[in-house]
Design an enzyme around this catalytic site. Structure first.
Site, PDB file in Angstrom:
ATOM      1  N   ASP A  51      63.536 -11.617  17.685  1.00  0.00           N
ATOM      2  CA  ASP A  51      63.563 -12.326  18.980  1.00  0.00           C
ATOM      3  C   ASP A  51      62.486 -12.632  19.522  1.00  0.00           C
ATOM      4  O   ASP A  51      61.530 -12.073  19.208  1.00  0.00           O
ATOM      5  CB  ASP A  51      64.888 -11.960  19.634  1.00  0.00           C
ATOM      6  CG  ASP A  51      66.204 -11.958  19.090  1.00  0.00           C
ATOM      7  OD1 ASP A  51      66.411 -12.737  17.890  1.00  0.00           O
ATOM      8  OD2 ASP A  51      67.025 -11.023  19.509  1.00  0.00           O
ATOM      9  N   TYR A 109      64.224   0.706  14.596  1.00  0.00           N
ATOM     10  CA  TYR A 109      63.602  -0.062  15.885  1.00  0.00           C
ATOM     11  C   TYR A 109      62.983   1.152  16.759  1.00  0.00           C
ATOM     12  O   TYR A 109      63.484   2.392  16.833  1.00  0.00           O
ATOM     13  CB  TYR A 109      64.671  -0.919  16.412  1.00  0.00           C
ATOM     14  CG  TYR A 109      64.804  -2.109  15.876  1.00  0.00           C
ATOM     15  CD1 TYR A 109      63.969  -3.156  16.307  1.00  0.00           C
ATOM     16  CD2 TYR A 109      65.949  -2.182  15.060  1.00  0.00           C
ATOM     17  CE1 TYR A 109      64.034  -4.469  15.616  1.00  0.00           C
ATOM     18  CE2 TYR A 109      65.783  -3.557  14.256  1.00  0.00           C
ATOM     19  CZ  TYR A 109      65.237  -4.672  14.785  1.00  0.00           C
ATOM     20  OH  TYR A 109      65.517  -5.877  14.016  1.00  0.00           O
TER      21      TYR A 109
END
Length: 267
Positions: A51, A109
């Site tokens: 994103d 992540y």
């Protein structure tokens, strides 16, 4: 010929990875570059679609080409024209039936937080600032409750459109750093905003606003309204893409279940 490209990028000045109508994206930068080289449009296929504001330490994409360029020259040819906030780390050939998304078996992540009395302008866009004192041990114990296979409906964006919101996490932990902490999470795949919602919840745990025992209840509720916060994008890094299931098994044990992306979306 199908080519696999490993890249890294700083996400501050991108609207995300995926092409946008009016905005700078990572995909746009590479497709413009490849169009100049091929004199036609070349579509790239990423392992993940980060994103706006999210960084990547390791990201992959593949594309098909008919150009007769030595493999040793691809990396140089790309890096010499790319902007400073993107770098190509490696370029290799792969089988024609390889797919960067569908052959991805896991992702890791890392979310970076620094804690101080005052905001540090030199950390801006790279780490998230939290001035409050947090109970990191409690946060870590809560984080480990997410390991396993769960329905994460209550921990993703309400805009998530995929049918199944079941994902498997192999790792979920808080690690103390010199100036704060990192949240590290590895899983079969992730829903839209899922990591940032998990981080926001764990911060609430650290502030004493949620208990460790709330995790099973919130997972069971499948209600995002019970976990209303989302952490900023700036501290989030896509750290590793697993394209080799043997590497994933080595890191997390031979008894884990391998998930292929043909049934997982929004990653």
């Amino acid at each position: 010929m199908r080519i696999l490209v490993e890249i890294a990028y700083q996400g501050n000045n991108f609207l995300g990875f995926q092409i946008q109508q009016n905005g700078r994206t990572v995909q746009q930068q590479f497709e413009k570059l490849l169009q100049r080289m091929h004199k036609r449009h070349v579509r790239i296929h990423p392992s993940s679609r980060t994103d706006r504001g999210v960084h990547a330490i390791q990201q992959y994409f593949h594309f098909d080409t008919e150009l007769n360029i030595p493999m040793s020259q691809w990396q140089y040819a790309m890096n010499r024209t790319l902007p400073d906030d993107i770098y190509v780390n490696n370029v290799v050939t792969v089988d024609d039936d390889f797919h960067c998304r569908y052959d991805c078996v896991g992702k890791r992540y890392r979310y970076k937080v620094y804690q101080a009395q005052h905001r540090d302008p030199f950390q801006s866009g790279l780490k998230t600032f939290i001035p409050e004192t947090l109970d990191l041990d409690k946060m870590n114990r809560a984080a480990q409750q997410f390991i396993g296979t769960h329905d994460f409906t209550g921990f993703c964006s309400q805009k998530t459109e995929v049918e199944s919101k079941v994902r498997t996490l192999y790792q979920s932990e808080i690690v103390k750093t010199d100036d704060g902490f990192d949240y590290i999470v590895t899983g079969s795949g992730f829903l839209y905003n899922m990591v940032r919602v998990l981080v926001a919840f764990l911060i609430e745990v650290g502030k004493g606003r949620h208990e460790i025992s709330d995790v099973p209840k919130l997972l069971e509720s499948k209600n995002r309204k019970n976990v209303p916060f989302t952490a900023p994008a700036e501290g989030l890094y896509l750290e590793k893409i697993y394209l080799d299931e043997n590497e994933l098994l080595k890191d997390f044990g031979n008894d884990i279940k391998i998930h292929r992306k043909k049934s997982l979306q929004n990653d």
